[in-house]
Scaffold this motif. Sequence first.
Motif, PDB file in Angstrom:
ATOM      1  N   LEU A 117       0.820  -1.209   0.000  1.00 36.11           N
ATOM      2  CA  LEU A 117       0.000   0.000   0.000  1.00 36.11           C
ATOM      3  C   LEU A 117       0.855   1.262   0.000  1.00 36.11           C
ATOM      4  O   LEU A 117       0.558   2.225  -0.705  1.00 36.11           O
ATOM      5  N   GLN A 118       1.920   1.259   0.798  1.00 35.09           N
ATOM      6  CA  GLN A 118       2.811   2.434   0.839  1.00 35.09           C
ATOM      7  C   GLN A 118       3.420   2.702  -0.525  1.00 35.09           C
ATOM      8  O   GLN A 118       3.417   3.840  -1.002  1.00 35.09           O
ATOM      9  N   HIS A 119       3.943   1.666  -1.157  1.00 29.89           N
ATOM     10  CA  HIS A 119       4.552   1.848  -2.478  1.00 29.89           C
ATOM     11  C   HIS A 119       3.507   2.263  -3.505  1.00 29.89           C
ATOM     12  O   HIS A 119       3.769   3.117  -4.357  1.00 29.89           O
ATOM     13  N   ASN A 149      -3.819  14.587  -1.982  1.00 29.74           N
ATOM     14  CA  ASN A 149      -3.963  15.290  -0.713  1.00 29.74           C
ATOM     15  C   ASN A 149      -3.873  14.278   0.421  1.00 29.74           C
ATOM     16  O   ASN A 149      -4.859  13.626   0.758  1.00 29.74           O
ATOM     17  N   THR A 150      -2.690  14.146   1.004  1.00 29.51           N
ATOM     18  CA  THR A 150      -2.502  13.138   2.062  1.00 29.51           C
ATOM     19  C   THR A 150      -3.269  13.499   3.329  1.00 29.51           C
ATOM     20  O   THR A 150      -3.547  12.619   4.134  1.00 29.51           O
ATOM     21  N   THR A 151      -3.643  14.777   3.504  1.00 28.89           N
ATOM     22  CA  THR A 151      -4.437  15.127   4.686  1.00 28.89           C
ATOM     23  C   THR A 151      -5.870  14.604   4.560  1.00 28.89           C
ATOM     24  O   THR A 151      -6.555  14.447   5.554  1.00 28.89           O
ATOM     25  N   LYS A 152      -6.308  14.323   3.343  1.00 26.48           N
ATOM     26  CA  LYS A 152      -7.637  13.742   3.132  1.00 26.48           C
ATOM     27  C   LYS A 152      -7.567  12.238   2.902  1.00 26.48           C
ATOM     28  O   LYS A 152      -8.589  11.583   2.747  1.00 26.48           O
ATOM     29  N   THR A 153      -6.367  11.695   2.865  1.00 28.41           N
ATOM     30  CA  THR A 153      -6.197  10.265   2.649  1.00 28.41           C
ATOM     31  C   THR A 153      -6.489   9.537   3.956  1.00 28.41           C
ATOM     32  O   THR A 153      -5.965   9.901   5.004  1.00 28.41           O
ATOM     33  N   LEU A 186       0.730   4.206   7.630  1.00 31.48           N
ATOM     34  CA  LEU A 186       1.415   4.216   6.342  1.00 31.48           C
ATOM     35  C   LEU A 186       2.231   5.498   6.238  1.00 31.48           C
ATOM     36  O   LEU A 186       1.761   6.558   6.634  1.00 31.48           O
ATOM     37  N   GLU A 187       3.420   5.379   5.717  1.00 34.95           N
ATOM     38  CA  GLU A 187       4.265   6.549   5.495  1.00 34.95           C
ATOM     39  C   GLU A 187       4.345   6.799   4.003  1.00 34.95           C
ATOM     40  O   GLU A 187       4.764   5.932   3.242  1.00 34.95           O
ATOM     41  N   VAL A 188       3.921   7.987   3.601  1.00 34.89           N
ATOM     42  CA  VAL A 188       3.948   8.374   2.197  1.00 34.89           C
ATOM     43  C   VAL A 188       4.712   9.682   2.119  1.00 34.89           C
ATOM     44  O   VAL A 188       4.215  10.720   2.548  1.00 34.89           O
ATOM     45  N   GLY A 189       5.925   9.609   1.613  1.00 30.30           N
ATOM     46  CA  GLY A 189       6.789  10.795   1.606  1.00 30.30           C
ATOM     47  C   GLY A 189       7.041  11.218   3.044  1.00 30.30           C
ATOM     48  O   GLY A 189       7.462  10.410   3.859  1.00 30.30           O
ATOM     49  N   ILE A 190       6.729  12.472   3.350  1.00 32.21           N
ATOM     50  CA  ILE A 190       6.920  12.952   4.711  1.00 32.21           C
ATOM     51  C   ILE A 190       5.636  12.839   5.539  1.00 32.21           C
ATOM     52  O   ILE A 190       5.625  13.176   6.710  1.00 32.21           O
ATOM     53  N   SER A 191       4.570  12.364   4.928  1.00 35.08           N
ATOM     54  CA  SER A 191       3.280  12.241   5.620  1.00 35.08           C
ATOM     55  C   SER A 191       3.140  10.858   6.246  1.00 35.08           C
ATOM     56  O   SER A 191       3.583   9.863   5.687  1.00 35.08           O
ATOM     57  N   VAL A 192       2.520  10.837   7.406  1.00 32.40           N
ATOM     58  CA  VAL A 192       2.172   9.587   8.071  1.00 32.40           C
ATOM     59  C   VAL A 192       0.655   9.512   8.097  1.00 32.40           C
ATOM     60  O   VAL A 192      -0.010  10.394   8.641  1.00 32.40           O
ATOM     61  N   ILE A 193       0.119   8.475   7.509  1.00 35.21           N
ATOM     62  CA  ILE A 193      -1.328   8.296   7.453  1.00 35.21           C
ATOM     63  C   ILE A 193      -1.732   7.390   8.604  1.00 35.21           C
ATOM     64  O   ILE A 193      -1.330   6.229   8.659  1.00 35.21           O
ATOM     65  N   GLN A 194      -2.492   7.947   9.523  1.00 38.05           N
ATOM     66  CA  GLN A 194      -2.959   7.219  10.702  1.00 38.05           C
ATOM     67  C   GLN A 194      -4.275   6.528  10.377  1.00 38.05           C
ATOM     68  O   GLN A 194      -5.088   7.055   9.624  1.00 38.05           O
ATOM     69  N   PRO A 195      -4.526   5.372  10.960  1.00 34.99           N
ATOM     70  CA  PRO A 195      -5.813   4.719  10.719  1.00 34.99           C
ATOM     71  C   PRO A 195      -6.961   5.474  11.401  1.00 34.99           C
ATOM     72  O   PRO A 195      -6.763   6.124  12.411  1.00 34.99           O
TER      73      PRO A 195
END
Length: 120
Positions: free
Chosen positions: A65-67, A84-88, A109-118
Amino acid sequence: MPSLIPLTCSVPQRSVLDPILFISYTDDVPSVFQRHQVNYHLYADDKQAYVSVLVSDVSRARTALQHCISDISSWCSFRRLQLNTTKTELIWFGSRQMLHRLSDHDLTLEVGISVIQPVK
């Protein structure tokens, strides 16, 4: 009266051509999901990616998923769009007992400098 500015790309919003041009502009996005063997649903400009795995394979699913999301972000950038990782959002489905076996690191998940929390 506003001055006229020539357009070098795009079409006016609410144009009759919008849906057709949008589809032709984005019709290759499924290849990104397929390359990572990630299932997907597309609706207008929304994209949903998902995988189904055993708890023992969560690390593999997380990596895929990260890749995949990183490649989707690159795909967007190439087309002058922005993911928009803030809306992901990320959600894990499973029994409470199974999900408790996973660490916080496993669930993000880490996408670039963003961390997507569940989300719950």
